[in-house]
Scaffold this motif. Structure first.
Motif, PDB file in Angstrom:
ATOM      1  N   ALA A 122       0.829  -1.205   0.000  1.00  0.00           N
ATOM      2  CA  ALA A 122       0.000   0.000   0.000  1.00  0.00           C
ATOM      3  C   ALA A 122       0.871   1.266   0.000  1.00  0.00           C
ATOM      4  N   PRO A 123       0.286   2.412  -0.411  1.00  0.00           N
ATOM      5  CA  PRO A 123       1.061   3.659  -0.458  1.00  0.00           C
ATOM      6  C   PRO A 123       1.528   4.106   0.928  1.00  0.00           C
ATOM      7  N   ILE A 178       0.535   5.514  -4.641  1.00  0.00           N
ATOM      8  CA  ILE A 178      -0.487   6.283  -5.359  1.00  0.00           C
ATOM      9  C   ILE A 178       0.148   6.982  -6.561  1.00  0.00           C
ATOM     10  N   THR A 264       2.208  12.784  -2.242  1.00  0.00           N
ATOM     11  CA  THR A 264       0.768  12.553  -2.177  1.00  0.00           C
ATOM     12  C   THR A 264       0.147  13.240  -0.972  1.00  0.00           C
ATOM     13  N   ARG A 267      -0.889  16.717  -1.632  1.00  0.00           N
ATOM     14  CA  ARG A 267      -2.115  16.888  -2.418  1.00  0.00           C
ATOM     15  C   ARG A 267      -3.344  16.793  -1.513  1.00  0.00           C
ATOM     16  N   ILE A 268      -3.316  15.816  -0.607  1.00  0.00           N
ATOM     17  CA  ILE A 268      -4.443  15.666   0.319  1.00  0.00           C
ATOM     18  C   ILE A 268      -4.509  16.880   1.240  1.00  0.00           C
ATOM     19  N   ARG A 270      -3.547  19.856   0.526  1.00  0.00           N
ATOM     20  CA  ARG A 270      -4.029  21.015  -0.220  1.00  0.00           C
ATOM     21  C   ARG A 270      -5.560  20.997  -0.326  1.00  0.00           C
ATOM     22  N   SER A 271      -6.131  19.817  -0.527  1.00  0.00           N
ATOM     23  CA  SER A 271      -7.597  19.711  -0.544  1.00  0.00           C
ATOM     24  C   SER A 271      -8.179  20.084   0.819  1.00  0.00           C
ATOM     25  N   ILE A 343      -4.612   6.351   4.719  1.00  0.00           N
ATOM     26  CA  ILE A 343      -4.567   7.637   4.026  1.00  0.00           C
ATOM     27  C   ILE A 343      -5.324   8.656   4.864  1.00  0.00           C
ATOM     28  N   PRO A 344      -4.716   9.804   5.168  1.00  0.00           N
ATOM     29  CA  PRO A 344      -5.423  10.803   5.980  1.00  0.00           C
ATOM     30  C   PRO A 344      -6.685  11.291   5.265  1.00  0.00           C
ATOM     31  N   GLY A 345      -7.798  11.347   5.991  1.00  0.00           N
ATOM     32  CA  GLY A 345      -9.019  11.902   5.427  1.00  0.00           C
ATOM     33  C   GLY A 345      -8.951  13.423   5.460  1.00  0.00           C
ATOM     34  N   GLN A 346      -9.545  14.070   4.436  1.00  0.00           N
ATOM     35  CA  GLN A 346      -9.492  15.537   4.405  1.00  0.00           C
ATOM     36  C   GLN A 346     -10.210  16.137   5.615  1.00  0.00           C
TER      37      GLN A 346
END
Lengths: 368, 179
Positions: A122-123, A178, A264, A267-268, A270-271, A343-346
């Protein structure tokens, strides 16, 4: 050049394949690798493209074989490459240390997976320490790029070959599953080498024009000789830090809190930053592009005017250490770390930003 | 506009191809797009899914937590992804292989008898194209024309003209469901 490759045009490509094509364009003459997920498409791509170009592709018997073939190829002055994922990178570290000591340029890629041990596919970004601290034994560093999209994977592969040659030092991209697996449009820029790349004529082996014997080695038994080699390397690393440090700042001017993230995770982040701004929070983003040299000075300057930072990483506080070293006691550095494919949730990041802003003066907020 | 899409079904149904076709079409139409497949150990008959984002601005996170649209090709995928859809979003699902109703009442539902229609067209292997055609005609995320010409040519390069024609027909039949 293959006529099928539309240089200058926009194409849809996997991250792994984009790095392969960039390497071909940048004049990589030999690729050596051993399969491992999640970077297999890179090895697979090279198995086809390098032969199309009449260059060398070898699926080696092991990762150790691959990095040592790089040593030989680099010693005769040719551009070469290897790639792998976390456990495979661990196997290559001895060879990378030898190449750093012998001042041999090589470009390599680690598409990071979940560790430690065999871990999972996994990433993750948990090879940050391994990448930025050298990785093998001895007093050395490796130039590390942390791209955030497929275009940057392509661009920094080309740049990676150039800076490896410019400073005669191992240079790498640290990506994750990813980035390696995703597809995104990118423009296949034509390769334009950095100006004034040094000639290899005075050190490469096997050149018929060379009359004096040359030796490429990492073995220096006498103490002053080896200490001097380490000092020379150290001064080279100072030069690299001065010239090659790269980073990006987004909306930091009015920020009360700044997210620090790369690849990656950036990017998360930034969202999440956009969501937080919609809620009225003043959030900025600082993105290290080179992970070594780490952009400590700009981060330190930012810490003079920002009270809080929140590091978001796909590891448990590895880059957090660098941010704390860079900023000293000037700012509070909070941490949101996930690992091994988590993966961290926004929304989780937005919540964490609020908790950080609300924290007591001596409190560091961590998500685990 | 940012639309987050997840395609899901079993391995062999062409789930990854659906995602690639959407992403490629978006690129051709100068939109921003990302495509991310489930990767790693997989087998024919096992579950498969991929996510695609289509936007008219820069895409930051390529990860899809709460899709606006899901294109569901088999039962286990509906079980897995029904609850993830954003309220007000869309569930397109393959009634040929799923015999239950959608439980959510806060999403739009569009039923597609994908395998049956594909059979009528000539081969049930084109069921994914029927689903894609319905999705594109209903929501207009990308143009059907881009999909059935440039994207099919690029992403299925090397397939026989018979297969390509079958896929184009299946796309059109799917699209006609949304008229």
């Amino acid at each position: 050049m293959s006529e099928k490759i539309p240089i200058g045009e926009k194409v849809l490509m996997k991250g792994n394949e984009a790095m392969g094509e960039a390497a071909v364009q940048a004049g990589c003459m030999a690729y050596y690798g051993y399969p491992i997920t999640p970077q297999n498409e890179l090895t697979s791509y090279m198995s086809r493209r390098m032969l199309e170009e009449g260059r060398i592709f070898i699926q080696t018997e092991s990762e150790i074989g691959a990095i040592n073939m790089c040593y030989g190829t680099a010693a005769v002055g040719e551009r070469c490459m290897t790639s792998s994922s976390s456990p495979g990178m661990s196997l290559k570290q001895e060879g990378i240390s030898y190449m750093a000591s012998a001042s041999l340029p090589v470009f390599f890629v680690n598409v990071n997976r979940g560790g430690p041990g065999l871990g999972n596919i996994a990433p993750a970004q948990s090879d940050y320490f391994q990448s930025t601290r050298g990785g093998g034994h001895g007093d050395y560093r490796v130039i590390v790029f942390g791209p955030t999209n497929v275009q940057e994977l392509y661009d920094f592969t080309m740049l990676g070959f150039d800076v490896a040659d410019k400073y005669r030092t191992p240079t790498m991209i640290l990506a994750d599953g990813i980035l390696g697996q995703m597809m995104e449009p990118l423009v296949l820029h034509e390769y334009k080498p950095l100006p004034d790349l040094p000639s290899k004529a005075d050190w490469r082996l096997g050149d018929p024009a060379t009359k004096d014997p040359l030796l490429v080695t990492s073995l220096v038994l006498d103490v002053p000789g080896m200490e001097q080699r380490n000092l020379d390397l150290f001064h080279k690393y100072e030069e690299i830090t001065k010239n090659e440090t790269r980073y990006e700042e987004v909306d930091t001017d009015d920020a009360d809190i700044v997210l620090v993230a790369y690849g990656t995770a950036a990017r998360i982040a930034r969202s999440a930053m956009q969501q937080a701004r919609e809620k009225g929070m003043k959030v900025g983003l600082f993105r290290p592009i080179t992970l070594w040299p780490f952009p400590s000075d700009p981060l330190s300057k930012l810490a003079d005017r920002v009270e809080h930072m929140l590091v978001v990483e796909l590891s448990l506080g590895q880059m957090w250490e660098d941010v704390r070293l860079a900023t000293g006691l000037k700012t509070k550095v909070h941490l949101h770390g996930r690992t091994a494919g988590g993966i961290p949730g926004q929304a989780d990041i937005v919540e964490h930003l609020q908790k950080a802003l609300d924290s007591k003066s001596d409190e560091i907020v961590r998500n685990f | 506009m940012t639309q987050k899409i997840r395609c899901a079904g079993f391995g062999g149904q062409g789930i990854v191809l659906m995602g690639r076709l959407i992403a490629y079409s978006a690129m051709v139409e100068d939109k921003h797009t990302t495509f991310f497949p489930q990767y790693g150990a997989a087998m024919r008959g096992g579950t498969a899914n991929c996510s695609v984002i289509v936007a008219d601005c820069d895409i930051a996170a390529p990860t899809v937590e709460e899709p606006d649209v899901v294109l569901i090709m088999n039962g286990p995928s509906l079980d897995k992804f029904e609850d993830t859809v954003k309220p007000g979003g869309w569930i397109f699902y393959n009634t040929s292989l799923i015999d239950r109703e959608v439980k959510r009442d806060d999403v739009n539902v569009f039923k597609v008898a994908a395998n049956e229609i594909a059979d009528e067209v000539g081969s049930s292997r084109s069921a994914n194209m029927v689903m894609l055609g319905a999705f594109v005609a209903k929501l207009g995320t990308i143009e059907l024309d881009t999909l059935s010409t440039r994207s099919l040519d690029a992403q299925m390069h090397g397939k026989s003209e018979r297969v390509m024609e079958l896929n184009r027909k299946a796309l059109k039949r799917g699209a006609s469901l949304a008229e």
